[in-house]
Scaffold this motif. Sequence first.
Motif, PDB file in Angstrom:
ATOM      1  N   LEU A 157       0.822  -1.208   0.000  1.00 51.49           N
ATOM      2  CA  LEU A 157       0.000   0.000   0.000  1.00 51.49           C
ATOM      3  C   LEU A 157       0.855   1.257   0.000  1.00 51.49           C
ATOM      4  N   VAL A 158       1.875   1.315   0.854  1.00 49.84           N
ATOM      5  CA  VAL A 158       2.738   2.500   0.933  1.00 49.84           C
ATOM      6  C   VAL A 158       3.506   2.704  -0.366  1.00 49.84           C
ATOM      7  N   CYS A 159       4.079   1.623  -0.895  1.00 44.87           N
ATOM      8  CA  CYS A 159       4.880   1.740  -2.115  1.00 44.87           C
ATOM      9  C   CYS A 159       4.002   2.076  -3.329  1.00 44.87           C
ATOM     10  N   TYR A 160       2.763   1.645  -3.320  1.00 44.06           N
ATOM     11  CA  TYR A 160       1.848   1.944  -4.428  1.00 44.06           C
ATOM     12  C   TYR A 160       1.529   3.441  -4.483  1.00 44.06           C
ATOM     13  N   LYS A 161       1.442   4.069  -3.315  1.00 45.43           N
ATOM     14  CA  LYS A 161       1.081   5.485  -3.260  1.00 45.43           C
ATOM     15  C   LYS A 161       2.275   6.409  -3.442  1.00 45.43           C
ATOM     16  N   ASP A 162       3.479   5.906  -3.292  1.00 49.13           N
ATOM     17  CA  ASP A 162       4.681   6.746  -3.380  1.00 49.13           C
ATOM     18  C   ASP A 162       5.342   6.560  -4.739  1.00 49.13           C
ATOM     19  N   PRO A 163       5.383   7.601  -5.580  1.00 48.03           N
ATOM     20  CA  PRO A 163       6.025   7.461  -6.894  1.00 48.03           C
ATOM     21  C   PRO A 163       7.498   7.085  -6.805  1.00 48.03           C
ATOM     22  N   ASP A 164       8.162   7.481  -5.707  1.00 51.06           N
ATOM     23  CA  ASP A 164       9.581   7.159  -5.557  1.00 51.06           C
ATOM     24  C   ASP A 164       9.821   5.680  -5.282  1.00 51.06           C
ATOM     25  N   ALA A 165       8.754   4.955  -4.949  1.00 53.90           N
ATOM     26  CA  ALA A 165       8.900   3.533  -4.622  1.00 53.90           C
ATOM     27  C   ALA A 165       8.372   2.643  -5.734  1.00 53.90           C
ATOM     28  N   SER A 166       8.374   3.152  -6.947  1.00 57.98           N
ATOM     29  CA  SER A 166       7.818   2.392  -8.064  1.00 57.98           C
ATOM     30  C   SER A 166       8.557   1.073  -8.274  1.00 57.98           C
ATOM     31  N   LEU A 167       9.887   1.112  -8.259  1.00 56.62           N
ATOM     32  CA  LEU A 167      10.668  -0.106  -8.468  1.00 56.62           C
ATOM     33  C   LEU A 167      10.406  -1.118  -7.366  1.00 56.62           C
ATOM     34  N   LEU A 168      10.369  -0.647  -6.111  1.00 61.97           N
ATOM     35  CA  LEU A 168      10.110  -1.547  -4.998  1.00 61.97           C
ATOM     36  C   LEU A 168       8.708  -2.138  -5.088  1.00 61.97           C
ATOM     37  N   TYR A 169       7.751  -1.357  -5.530  1.00 61.52           N
ATOM     38  CA  TYR A 169       6.377  -1.853  -5.675  1.00 61.52           C
ATOM     39  C   TYR A 169       6.327  -3.011  -6.677  1.00 61.52           C
ATOM     40  N   HIS A 170       6.995  -2.857  -7.811  1.00 60.37           N
ATOM     41  CA  HIS A 170       7.001  -3.919  -8.817  1.00 60.37           C
ATOM     42  C   HIS A 170       7.686  -5.184  -8.284  1.00 60.37           C
ATOM     43  N   GLN A 171       8.690  -5.013  -7.420  1.00 60.45           N
ATOM     44  CA  GLN A 171       9.341  -6.179  -6.814  1.00 60.45           C
ATOM     45  C   GLN A 171       8.403  -6.892  -5.857  1.00 60.45           C
ATOM     46  N   LEU A 172       7.603  -6.126  -5.103  1.00 59.03           N
ATOM     47  CA  LEU A 172       6.717  -6.723  -4.104  1.00 59.03           C
ATOM     48  C   LEU A 172       5.554  -7.477  -4.746  1.00 59.03           C
ATOM     49  N   VAL A 173       5.071  -7.018  -5.891  1.00 58.11           N
ATOM     50  CA  VAL A 173       3.926  -7.685  -6.522  1.00 58.11           C
ATOM     51  C   VAL A 173       4.381  -8.692  -7.577  1.00 58.11           C
ATOM     52  N   ASN A 174       5.664  -9.014  -7.576  1.00 59.54           N
ATOM     53  CA  ASN A 174       6.159 -10.058  -8.471  1.00 59.54           C
ATOM     54  C   ASN A 174       5.732 -11.421  -7.943  1.00 59.54           C
ATOM     55  N   VAL A 175       5.166 -12.246  -8.788  1.00 66.54           N
ATOM     56  CA  VAL A 175       4.602 -13.511  -8.343  1.00 66.54           C
ATOM     57  C   VAL A 175       5.675 -14.449  -7.810  1.00 66.54           C
ATOM     58  N   GLU A 176       6.869 -14.432  -8.397  1.00 66.52           N
ATOM     59  CA  GLU A 176       7.939 -15.304  -7.911  1.00 66.52           C
ATOM     60  C   GLU A 176       8.439 -14.868  -6.545  1.00 66.52           C
ATOM     61  N   PHE A 177       8.377 -13.563  -6.262  1.00 66.17           N
ATOM     62  CA  PHE A 177       8.755 -13.085  -4.933  1.00 66.17           C
ATOM     63  C   PHE A 177       7.765 -13.585  -3.881  1.00 66.17           C
ATOM     64  N   VAL A 178       6.479 -13.466  -4.150  1.00 63.35           N
ATOM     65  CA  VAL A 178       5.455 -13.892  -3.189  1.00 63.35           C
ATOM     66  C   VAL A 178       5.529 -15.400  -2.964  1.00 63.35           C
ATOM     67  N   LEU A 179       5.669 -16.175  -4.041  1.00 62.47           N
ATOM     68  CA  LEU A 179       5.784 -17.625  -3.896  1.00 62.47           C
ATOM     69  C   LEU A 179       7.092 -18.014  -3.209  1.00 62.47           C
ATOM     70  N   GLY A 180       8.177 -17.328  -3.570  1.00 60.46           N
ATOM     71  CA  GLY A 180       9.477 -17.654  -2.988  1.00 60.46           C
ATOM     72  C   GLY A 180       9.538 -17.437  -1.493  1.00 60.46           C
ATOM     73  N   ILE A 181       8.904 -16.345  -1.028  1.00 59.97           N
ATOM     74  CA  ILE A 181       8.880 -16.067   0.411  1.00 59.97           C
ATOM     75  C   ILE A 181       8.249 -17.230   1.164  1.00 59.97           C
ATOM     76  N   GLN A 182       7.071 -17.657   0.730  1.00 55.93           N
ATOM     77  CA  GLN A 182       6.376 -18.736   1.428  1.00 55.93           C
ATOM     78  C   GLN A 182       7.083 -20.076   1.250  1.00 55.93           C
ATOM     79  N   GLY A 183       7.774 -20.249   0.133  1.00 54.28           N
ATOM     80  CA  GLY A 183       8.441 -21.523  -0.098  1.00 54.28           C
ATOM     81  C   GLY A 183       9.717 -21.701   0.684  1.00 54.28           C
ATOM     82  N   VAL A 184      10.457 -20.629   0.919  1.00 54.09           N
ATOM     83  CA  VAL A 184      11.763 -20.749   1.565  1.00 54.09           C
ATOM     84  C   VAL A 184      11.691 -20.587   3.086  1.00 54.09           C
TER      85      VAL A 184
END
Length: 665
Positions: free
Chosen positions: A128-155
């Motif tokens: 939510l914070v990164c979505y609203k902050d234009p300076d956090a665009s790169l971080l937002y795309h990293q957080l909503v990456n499907v492999e990141f979300v799956l990887g967190i729960q898998g490891v």
Amino acid sequence: MEREELCKKHVGNGADGASVNRGEFNGIVARLRRTYSPKLQNNHCAAHRGSLACAALQICILLQSLESTIKHVSAYFGHSTKRVRALARAAVLMEHRYLKAIKLIVTRWLCIYHAMNRLDIIYDELVLVCYKDPDASLLYHQLVNVEFVLGIQGVLPLLRELNTFIKLCQLRGVFVMDLLASLKRAERRIREMYINPSTKYSSVSNPAMVPFNTLIKGPEDDSSSRLFWDEQELLKVRLADGLTHQMEGLPRYTGPGRPHNRPQDVTKVMFDTSVKYVKTQLTKAAGDLLVELRHRFPEEAMLQAWAIVYPQFWKEKPNMERFKTLLQRLTDVYCVTDEMSGGSTSPPLLSLEMLDRQTDYFFKEALALAAPLKSAIANPAAETVSDDDDSSDDGEGGEEIAEDAEAAVEDDDTVDPDETRTFWRELCRGGELSRGAMSEFIKLAQLILVQVPGSWLPIFSLLGTTTKGRDHIWLTSVDEGACYMPSEIYNTSIVFTHWGRLGPDNYSSAEESLWLDADPDDWTQSYKGHACFDPEKDLAIPAFMVPPHYKHSPLLGAAPKERDILLYFRGDVGKARAPWLAEKNDWKTKHSIWVGDWDDINGMFLVAPFCNSLYQTVFESIMDWSRFSIRINETDIERTPQILEAISDSQIIRMQRHLSTVWTR
């Protein structure tokens, strides 16, 4: 003792995994083995071994990507109060408890687990914070990456198993068979979760994999899952506030040409490909980790043999045949000669003939003693096993790791270091006669106990029935001297230190101990209860200087310098040491009293040093410093010039004469 003789008597060396210590060819231990002591025991901290085994995970591409995102989160929120407040407001909006992101510290044992676990907990707020902050665009795309979300729960289950094992390695006095059992348990569970074809990634066989499978099957089977498909068959993530965000992914391109790295919306085909990729990466990482764990720790047969010096082994009432089988494994290591450089041979660490002669006596005494032995000390496992300071405030993950570490130790008695100490004291209760009848087994115990984490504590009092450890001498050359030595070592040893601070507390003030409060781990409890210096048993010695320092001494032929400085204190005088007195009153010009960091020192001192009454200076317990020095109390520090100038010329000459008799020694 000559240097060569001292090196030959060097039987053990404890260190971390740095190459300067454990280098195969030019490390300290390797060089000592080649020249002096081929059987030198290289004791490597078991917790460090487990941490170093995690290097196998760092080559995993998926984990590298996860680690990069965690560092990005920490950097984004770590230096901005405005962003931290935005994260707190997001937590309130979603009716969550506010938790900060944990900084990833690479030098800590598996700190990535706590940082990753925390990120999973506050994932909704971060998005939510990164979505609203234009300076956090790169971080937002990293957080909503499907492999990141799956990887967190898998490891997370993999890292949790490693943390559980390392927590047990950090227990004081852990029984060697508990260490082996915990290692095998971690290997078995990792193999079941990630490698075995029939059980890997199964929620039935591995409850820890339930969150991972929920993410995978949620879009199809569970309408309340975080992930779901929209009307266009694209994957979205649902946050706690009801808002949804489009999941993104990078297509696994296998055709000709260069693959592009532009994120795309996740379709079902891409989702299945991402799931397969994450599982493949985790399986390979788990296999590499198991190989590294086996490489880092001693063989199972040797760990089993080490058990014979613990009372827990004798409680099982082993027969003589089993005991001799385990003893044979140890004699094959400790009772052989080795060739040294130059063609000479070194004697074995233990005498095989003496061990054979003492075997029957030791077996009978140990078997008779262990059965009724009851330790009067409470089990320290619940106090020692605690969550890391980075995760102590989230209540998630840390408590479960502590419970697993305790569960890995099946018998409460097995983690009591005082039971081992009591066991050996009782074996030696007959004094010199008992110790002589099992002398080689006592040496064997001393060699083995340092191999297992935490077990060094009982060693220093195995033979403490008469000397109470007074034959153990320690040199503490660090700034704090012996202030932070574990009490069990300090109270039973002689200490050589340059910091002779007196008083009941081993820290000077609340200001000096502030840094300790930043890390509330149990290690801070180990040194409390003793002073920094005890004049009845300890000795204050001068701080070490590098050899070139002494070439300027008149005693080595250098020309004497003119003594034109009355008093000199160089370096950091500290905020509470009133350096402003010297500056405010111009002591340097008026009295030739230099306080602070001066580079234009050319002269020598006119009078001997002085010291505070709260401290004992070097060799004061064996020399009368009042004959050649002036002691000024801290309350009289403002009167320093007047006190020094009041000394008569005849008294100065007399003090210098006394000082000269000491200096040449």
